[in-house]
Design an enzyme around this catalytic site. Structure first.
Site, PDB file in Angstrom:
ATOM      1  N   ARG A   1       0.801  -1.224   0.000  1.00 11.09           N
ATOM      2  CA  ARG A   1       0.000   0.000   0.000  1.00 11.09           C
ATOM      3  C   ARG A   1       0.832   1.270   0.000  1.00 11.09           C
ATOM      4  O   ARG A   1       0.561   2.196  -0.759  1.00 11.09           O
ATOM      5  CB  ARG A   1      -0.900   0.052   1.249  1.00 11.09           C
ATOM      6  CG  ARG A   1      -2.182  -0.688   1.128  1.00 11.09           C
ATOM      7  CD  ARG A   1      -2.560  -1.248   2.472  1.00 11.09           C
ATOM      8  NE  ARG A   1      -1.623  -2.308   2.791  1.00 11.09           N
ATOM      9  CZ  ARG A   1      -1.794  -3.574   2.433  1.00 11.09           C
ATOM     10  NH1 ARG A   1      -2.876  -3.944   1.825  1.00 11.09           N
ATOM     11  NH2 ARG A   1      -0.886  -4.497   2.693  1.00 11.09           N
ATOM     12  N   THR A   2       1.814   1.333   0.879  1.00 11.35           N
ATOM     13  CA  THR A   2       2.502   2.612   1.053  1.00 11.35           C
ATOM     14  C   THR A   2       3.236   2.993  -0.237  1.00 11.35           C
ATOM     15  O   THR A   2       3.080   4.096  -0.751  1.00 11.35           O
ATOM     16  CB  THR A   2       3.467   2.542   2.248  1.00 11.35           C
ATOM     17  OG1 THR A   2       2.734   2.114   3.390  1.00 11.35           O
ATOM     18  CG2 THR A   2       4.088   3.897   2.536  1.00 11.35           C
TER      19      THR A   2
ATOM     20  N   LYS B   1      26.179  -4.005  -1.834  1.00 10.84           N
ATOM     21  CA  LYS B   1      27.630  -3.866  -2.065  1.00 10.84           C
ATOM     22  C   LYS B   1      28.306  -3.180  -0.887  1.00 10.84           C
ATOM     23  O   LYS B   1      29.500  -2.928  -0.920  1.00 10.84           O
ATOM     24  CB  LYS B   1      27.889  -3.036  -3.327  1.00 10.84           C
ATOM     25  CG  LYS B   1      27.262  -3.589  -4.584  1.00 10.84           C
ATOM     26  CD  LYS B   1      27.623  -2.648  -5.752  1.00 10.84           C
ATOM     27  CE  LYS B   1      26.876  -3.029  -7.013  1.00 10.84           C
ATOM     28  NZ  LYS B   1      27.047  -2.006  -8.064  1.00 10.84           N
TER      29      LYS B   1
ATOM     30  N   ARG C   1      11.443   3.970   3.147  1.00  6.82           N
ATOM     31  CA  ARG C   1      11.080   2.992   4.189  1.00  6.82           C
ATOM     32  C   ARG C   1      12.339   2.226   4.543  1.00  6.82           C
ATOM     33  O   ARG C   1      13.070   1.752   3.660  1.00  6.82           O
ATOM     34  CB  ARG C   1      10.005   2.030   3.698  1.00  6.82           C
ATOM     35  CG  ARG C   1       9.788   0.879   4.664  1.00  6.82           C
ATOM     36  CD  ARG C   1       8.563   0.065   4.359  1.00  6.82           C
ATOM     37  NE  ARG C   1       7.349   0.796   4.697  1.00  6.82           N
ATOM     38  CZ  ARG C   1       6.135   0.255   4.678  1.00  6.82           C
ATOM     39  NH1 ARG C   1       5.975  -1.020   4.350  1.00  6.82           N
ATOM     40  NH2 ARG C   1       5.080   0.982   4.997  1.00  6.82           N
TER      41      ARG C   1
ATOM     42  N   HIS D   1       5.440   5.762  11.485  1.00  5.08           N
ATOM     43  CA  HIS D   1       4.930   5.662  10.107  1.00  5.08           C
ATOM     44  C   HIS D   1       3.949   6.828   9.938  1.00  5.08           C
ATOM     45  O   HIS D   1       2.734   6.648   9.897  1.00  5.08           O
ATOM     46  CB  HIS D   1       4.250   4.311   9.939  1.00  5.08           C
ATOM     47  CG  HIS D   1       3.905   3.933   8.534  1.00  5.08           C
ATOM     48  ND1 HIS D   1       3.963   4.817   7.478  1.00  5.08           N
ATOM     49  CD2 HIS D   1       3.495   2.744   8.007  1.00  5.08           C
ATOM     50  CE1 HIS D   1       3.600   4.182   6.368  1.00  5.08           C
ATOM     51  NE2 HIS D   1       3.321   2.922   6.662  1.00  5.08           N
TER      52      HIS D   1
HETATM   53  C1  NCD Z   1       2.061  -1.188   8.100  1.00  4.33           C
HETATM   54  C2  NCD Z   1       3.554  -0.966   8.224  1.00  4.33           C
HETATM   55  O1  NCD Z   1       4.297  -1.176   7.256  1.00  4.33           O
HETATM   56  O2  NCD Z   1       3.946  -0.560   9.304  1.00  4.33           O
HETATM   57  N1  NCD Z   1       1.622  -1.358   6.784  1.00  4.33           N
HETATM   58  C3  NCD Z   1       1.296  -0.255   6.048  1.00  4.33           C
HETATM   59  O3  NCD Z   1       2.130   0.568   5.740  1.00  4.33           O
HETATM   60  N2  NCD Z   1       0.005  -0.088   5.718  1.00  4.33           N
HETATM   61  C4  NCD Z   1       1.526  -2.229   9.019  1.00  4.33           C
HETATM   62  C5  NCD Z   1       2.128  -3.607   9.004  1.00  4.33           C
HETATM   63  O4  NCD Z   1       3.041  -3.925   8.259  1.00  4.33           O
HETATM   64  O5  NCD Z   1       1.639  -4.416   9.791  1.00  4.33           O
END
Ligand code: NCD
Length: 301
Positions: A51-52, A81, A102, A130
């Site tokens: 999703r993100t 590397k 991320r 997040h």
């Molecule tokens: C979450 C995350 O990556 O922290 N997912 C997301 O971005 N919607 C939740 C998860 O991974 O459980």
């Protein structure tokens, strides 16, 4: 605003403005379809994402911008590397106008921002925060409940490693008269730093041990996945709090059920038919929130 690193940096008025912009973008996306023309956004993901990353990339595309991406930066970038995160950021910043990052290190976004010449957007930093997920969670609540003042919300599941919960509780401190119920197994309880922050900001926090401790009239249930990938002891077995139809039936017809997704067994598939289960709408709304955020950061208009 130049970086989006933590929910600490938002004010109530900045959220309200973002939500109004999100409403406008949702109402007429065509007005914004050239807002990022000529801009390039890099998505660099050292941890898995559906999703993100895809909603950020869809958001950039819908605003007329371009994307450069490494979806598995841990193995497919020069990290393999031996290149440091900071060197990668220094280099990629020279190619683009913003970096959506991320990373498994909870301080990664902060460190990246210290060397980046373009805005860094934290798309999940280890078990830390997040922030853009919390923005979309708060926006979803605003859409369904009209206001977050006076909100009662239960956060469930992995409150220790769940970065979405950490960011969300920070945002909730911006509203008046909020009550948070926290339902988790002992070993996954909300870290003290968040419990103290809530106390300091006047948000009631009530730790629970069973569904029965959450009032039937609670406005929002916010469930989360157990973040097993962050366990030091991989043999640790956690009995999850499962929301099935009988649990859902014990809550009010007005209680909505959110989840950042991905879900596993903690929400039974039968719940998808229940109109109070709005987690797919939540993830859909996330794309518009991310459009609004990118618009604020990058558009010249
Ligand atoms: C979450 C995350 O990556 O922290 N997912 C997301 O971005 N919607 C939740 C998860 O991974 O459980």
């Amino acid at each position: 605003m130049s970086h989006v690193l933590s929910c600490d940096q938002f004010t109530r008025s900045s959220l309200e403005e973002l939500f109004v912009l999100t409403d406008n973008i949702q109402a007429d996306g065509s007005k914004y379809s050239r807002a990022l023309a000529g801009k390039i956004v890099a998505t660099i993901f050292y941890e898995p994402s559906t999703r993100t990353r895809l909603s950020f990339e869809a958001a950039v595309a819908r605003l007329g911008g371009n994307i450069i991406s490494t979806e598995n930066a841990k193995e497919m970038s020069s990290a393999i590397k031996g290149e440091s995160l900071l060197d990668t950021i220094r280099v990629v910043a020279g190619y683009c106008d913003a970096i959506v990052l991320r990373h498994f290190d909870s301080k990664a976004a902060l460190k990246a921002a210290s060397v980046a010449s373009v805005p860094i957007i934290n798309a999940g930093s280890g078990s830390g925060e997040h922030p853009t997920q919390a923005l979309l969670d708060a926006y979803t609540i605003y859409k369904y409940k009209q206001s977050l003042d006076g909100l009662t919300i239960a956060v469930l599941g992995d409150l220790l490693f769940g970065r979405t919960v950490h960011s969300l509780v920070k945002l909730l401190t911006l509203y008046k008269d909020v009550t948070i119920y926290g339902l988790s197994r002992d070993v996954l309880a909300l870290p003290d730093e968040y419990v103290s922050l809530l106390a300091k900001k006047g948000v009631r926090y009530i730790a629970c041990i069973s569904f029965a401790d959450i009032p039937a009239e609670v406005d929002v249930l916010y469930h989360t996945r157990t973040q097993t990938e962050r366990f030091q002891n991989s043999d640790l077995q956690i009995e999850e709090f499962v929301i099935d139809q009988s649990v859902m039936n014990s809550f009010s017809p007005q209680t909505i059920l959110l989840h950042p997704l991905p879900r596993r067994h903690e929400i039974a598939p039968e719940i998808d038919q229940d109109s109070r289960a709005v987690f797919f709408q939540q993830s859909h709304l996330g794309m518009y929130v991310r459009m609004a955020l990118l618009y604020n950061l990058l558009s010249n208009q």
